[in-house]
Write a protein that holds these residues in place. Structure first.
Motif, mmCIF file in Angstrom:
data_model
loop_
_atom_site.group_PDB
_atom_site.id
_atom_site.type_symbol
_atom_site.label_atom_id
_atom_site.label_comp_id
_atom_site.label_asym_id
_atom_site.label_seq_id
_atom_site.Cartn_x
_atom_site.Cartn_y
_atom_site.Cartn_z
ATOM 1 N N GLN A 3 0.852 -1.185 0.000
ATOM 2 C CA GLN A 3 0.000 0.000 0.000
ATOM 3 C C GLN A 3 0.892 1.241 0.000
ATOM 4 O O GLN A 3 1.973 1.242 0.609
ATOM 5 N N THR A 4 0.407 2.289 -0.644
ATOM 6 C CA THR A 4 1.220 3.508 -0.723
ATOM 7 C C THR A 4 1.579 4.033 0.665
ATOM 8 O O THR A 4 2.660 4.579 0.864
ATOM 9 N N GLU A 9 7.489 9.079 2.092
ATOM 10 C CA GLU A 9 8.052 10.029 1.127
ATOM 11 C C GLU A 9 9.491 10.360 1.528
ATOM 12 O O GLU A 9 9.772 10.579 2.697
ATOM 13 N N GLN A 24 9.932 5.984 -2.342
ATOM 14 C CA GLN A 24 9.158 7.121 -2.838
ATOM 15 C C GLN A 24 10.065 8.349 -2.772
ATOM 16 O O GLN A 24 10.003 9.147 -1.846
ATOM 17 N N LYS A 27 7.137 12.884 -3.793
ATOM 18 C CA LYS A 27 5.743 12.587 -3.464
ATOM 19 C C LYS A 27 5.022 11.957 -4.661
ATOM 20 O O LYS A 27 5.030 12.515 -5.757
ATOM 21 N N GLY A 28 4.468 10.780 -4.461
ATOM 22 C CA GLY A 28 3.680 10.118 -5.489
ATOM 23 C C GLY A 28 4.489 9.353 -6.522
ATOM 24 O O GLY A 28 3.929 8.770 -7.442
ATOM 25 N N ASP A 29 5.813 9.360 -6.397
ATOM 26 C CA ASP A 29 6.695 8.674 -7.355
ATOM 27 C C ASP A 29 7.254 7.424 -6.674
ATOM 28 O O ASP A 29 8.190 7.515 -5.877
ATOM 29 N N TYR A 30 6.645 6.279 -6.963
ATOM 30 C CA TYR A 30 7.021 5.030 -6.302
ATOM 31 C C TYR A 30 7.930 4.207 -7.216
ATOM 32 O O TYR A 30 7.675 4.111 -8.422
ATOM 33 N N VAL A 83 0.777 2.072 -9.807
ATOM 34 C CA VAL A 83 0.040 2.505 -8.628
ATOM 35 C C VAL A 83 -1.401 2.740 -9.049
ATOM 36 O O VAL A 83 -1.693 3.505 -9.975
ATOM 37 N N THR A 86 -4.418 3.233 -3.862
ATOM 38 C CA THR A 86 -3.383 3.065 -2.839
ATOM 39 C C THR A 86 -2.626 1.759 -3.021
ATOM 40 O O THR A 86 -1.752 1.437 -2.218
ATOM 41 N N ASP A 87 -2.943 0.998 -4.078
ATOM 42 C CA ASP A 87 -2.281 -0.289 -4.303
ATOM 43 C C ASP A 87 -1.051 -0.122 -5.193
ATOM 44 O O ASP A 87 -1.140 0.475 -6.275
ATOM 45 N N ILE A 88 0.060 -0.675 -4.758
ATOM 46 C CA ILE A 88 1.274 -0.711 -5.585
ATOM 47 C C ILE A 88 1.464 -2.142 -6.055
ATOM 48 O O ILE A 88 1.517 -3.061 -5.237
#
Ligand code: FES
Length: 96
Positions: A3-4, A9, A24, A27-30, A83, A86-88
């Motif tokens: 999960q994210t 971060e 990460q 922010k938001g870059d997994y 992504v 919230t699932d990776i």
């Protein structure tokens, strides 16, 4: 796979079961990397500002997987992730 909310971060987390490191950097870059250290094959153990292998002290960049401190000289293998909410999940067959 994860999960994210599990991936801080500016840092990351080690998924021991899947031998993966999720990071990460922004922010938001997994991003996902193999948790197998390229020095002698230990599983990396910690993620702070870098990914740490405690066996012999190698550190890897959380954005690129490139070694930033020795003795490792090769980058961690990188995997593509998707992504969805919230699932990776990992792209490709290595999904853990
Ligand atoms: S196996 Fe990771 S630093 Fe040696």
């Amino acid at each position: 796979m994860a999960q994210t909310g599990e991936v801080p971060e500016g840092g990351g987390t080690v998924i021991v079961r899947g031998k993966l490191v999720l990071t990460q950097p922004e922010k938001g870059d997994y991003r996902a990397f193999s948790a197998v250290c390229t020095h002698a094959g230990c599983t990396v153990q910690e993620v702070e500002e870098n990914i740490h292998c405690l066996c012999h002290g190698s550190e890897f960049d959380i954005a690129t997987g490139e070694p930033v401190a020795g003795p490792a000289t090769e980058p961690l293998e990188r995997f593509d992730v998707t992504v969805d909410g919230t699932d990776i999940t990992l792209d490709g067959p290595q999904d853990a």
